[in-house]
Enzyme design. Sequence first.
Site, PDB file in Angstrom:
ATOM      1  N   HIS A   1     -40.337   0.655 -70.434  1.00 43.35           N
ATOM      2  CA  HIS A   1     -41.706   1.179 -70.432  1.00 43.35           C
ATOM      3  C   HIS A   1     -41.979   2.235 -69.374  1.00 43.35           C
ATOM      4  CE1 HIS A   1     -46.025   1.574 -70.902  1.00 43.35           C
ATOM      5  NE2 HIS A   1     -46.195   1.253 -69.644  1.00 43.35           N
TER       6      HIS A   1
ATOM      7  N   ASN B   1     -45.767  -1.429 -76.097  1.00 40.37           N
ATOM      8  CA  ASN B   1     -47.216  -1.241 -76.234  1.00 40.37           C
ATOM      9  C   ASN B   1     -47.586  -0.211 -77.296  1.00 40.37           C
ATOM     10  OD1 ASN B   1     -45.976   0.406 -74.080  1.00 40.37           O
ATOM     11  ND2 ASN B   1     -47.972   1.395 -73.990  1.00 40.37           N
ATOM     12  N   HIS B   2     -46.633   0.645 -77.712  1.00 43.01           N
ATOM     13  CA  HIS B   2     -46.931   1.638 -78.752  1.00 43.01           C
ATOM     14  C   HIS B   2     -46.477   1.185 -80.141  1.00 43.01           C
ATOM     15  CE1 HIS B   2     -48.564   4.594 -76.070  1.00 43.01           C
ATOM     16  NE2 HIS B   2     -47.479   4.618 -75.319  1.00 43.01           N
TER      17      HIS B   2
ATOM     18  N   HIS C   1     -40.023   4.371 -67.991  1.00 41.81           N
ATOM     19  CA  HIS C   1     -39.179   5.560 -68.212  1.00 41.81           C
ATOM     20  C   HIS C   1     -38.465   6.025 -66.945  1.00 41.81           C
ATOM     21  CE1 HIS C   1     -41.398   6.949 -72.144  1.00 41.81           C
ATOM     22  NE2 HIS C   1     -41.186   5.647 -72.094  1.00 41.81           N
TER      23      HIS C   1
ATOM     24  N   ASP D   1     -36.011   3.813 -73.314  1.00 41.63           N
ATOM     25  CA  ASP D   1     -36.958   4.304 -74.311  1.00 41.63           C
ATOM     26  C   ASP D   1     -36.609   5.707 -74.842  1.00 41.63           C
ATOM     27  OD1 ASP D   1     -37.840   2.336 -72.528  1.00 41.63           O
ATOM     28  OD2 ASP D   1     -39.945   2.752 -72.913  1.00 41.63           O
TER      29      ASP D   1
ATOM     30  N   HIS E   1     -40.922  -5.316 -71.689  1.00 45.05           N
ATOM     31  CA  HIS E   1     -41.592  -4.012 -71.676  1.00 45.05           C
ATOM     32  C   HIS E   1     -42.853  -4.144 -70.823  1.00 45.05           C
ATOM     33  CE1 HIS E   1     -41.840  -0.053 -73.591  1.00 45.05           C
ATOM     34  NE2 HIS E   1     -43.147  -0.209 -73.558  1.00 45.05           N
TER      35      HIS E   1
ATOM     36  N   GLU F   1     -39.818   2.655 -78.992  1.00 45.82           N
ATOM     37  CA  GLU F   1     -41.264   2.742 -79.244  1.00 45.82           C
ATOM     38  C   GLU F   1     -41.853   4.120 -79.018  1.00 45.82           C
ATOM     39  OE1 GLU F   1     -44.165   0.917 -76.915  1.00 45.82           O
ATOM     40  OE2 GLU F   1     -43.662   2.137 -75.192  1.00 45.82           O
ATOM     41  N   ASN F   2     -41.082   5.050 -78.424  1.00 50.46           N
ATOM     42  CA  ASN F   2     -41.590   6.407 -78.208  1.00 50.46           C
ATOM     43  C   ASN F   2     -40.869   7.442 -79.061  1.00 50.46           C
ATOM     44  OD1 ASN F   2     -41.860   5.259 -74.957  1.00 50.46           O
ATOM     45  ND2 ASN F   2     -43.649   5.948 -76.084  1.00 50.46           N
TER      46      ASN F   2
HETATM   47 FE   LIG Z   1     -44.321   1.561 -73.362  1.00 51.47          FE
END
Ligand SMILES: [Fe+2]
Length: 259
Positions: free
Chosen positions: A176, A68-69, A178, A10, A151, A41-42
Amino acid sequence: MLFRVLAVGDVVGEAGLDTLHRHLRTLIRMNDVHFTVVNGENAAGVGLLPRQAEEIFDAGANVITLGNHTWDKQQIQDYLEDNSYILRPANYASSLPGRGLGIYEGPKGLRVAVLSLMGRLNLNPHLHSPFETADDLLANLEADVTLVDFHAEATSEKGALAWYLDGRVQAMWGTHTHIPTADAQVLPKGLGFISDLGMTGPKESVLGIAPQDSINLFLGGLPRRYQTASGPLKLDCVLFTIDTETGRCTEVSRCDICD
Ligand SMILES: [Fe+2]
């Protein structure tokens, strides 16, 4: 052929994008990588903007996966519809923008499928089952190699899905949390697996954010906007080597780098 896939953890904030730009093409060249998948996603802290997706592609990614983001930046919705090289989890409601599965052209005409899925345990119980979604999507899939970004929060759910897909998929990695895990392995029927890739961004951080922001949360402080941490940067990634003749992954190895 031996098909080499690089999966990058990520990307967190502008610092993560900077790290990717400075190191990804070198990593690809040094490891003779054929295909690169980056979880993005981040890139905006939470979610990502179309500009940031373009930066990830410019850095060397073939495909971007999300989680999820996905929906935290509304500007990404049209981009997900228009660009088939960015995937949101396939087990979101089918009415939502974008797609969770893509088939791409690899070297020598290899058909490379990438599937994005998301876990339910301690993350989002409203999703369709990732197990059943995978069953549905893999049933009639016409691809030579299939790769899965799962994820998810729980290592138990990640491990269970890996064993469930063994023999049907060549590589599956978790994203997810990290946190890079040390369980790189090839399962009995040839699926290369690791529970989590880790992350790309600030090393001296709590999952990429400034430690004081995380401490404040756990001390019960007032909510405040998380800041990306400063300091040295790292890029966590895992290399999967897949024998396309046998359809088996032969090696899974970490190749993380740190400034
Ligand atoms: Fe995530």
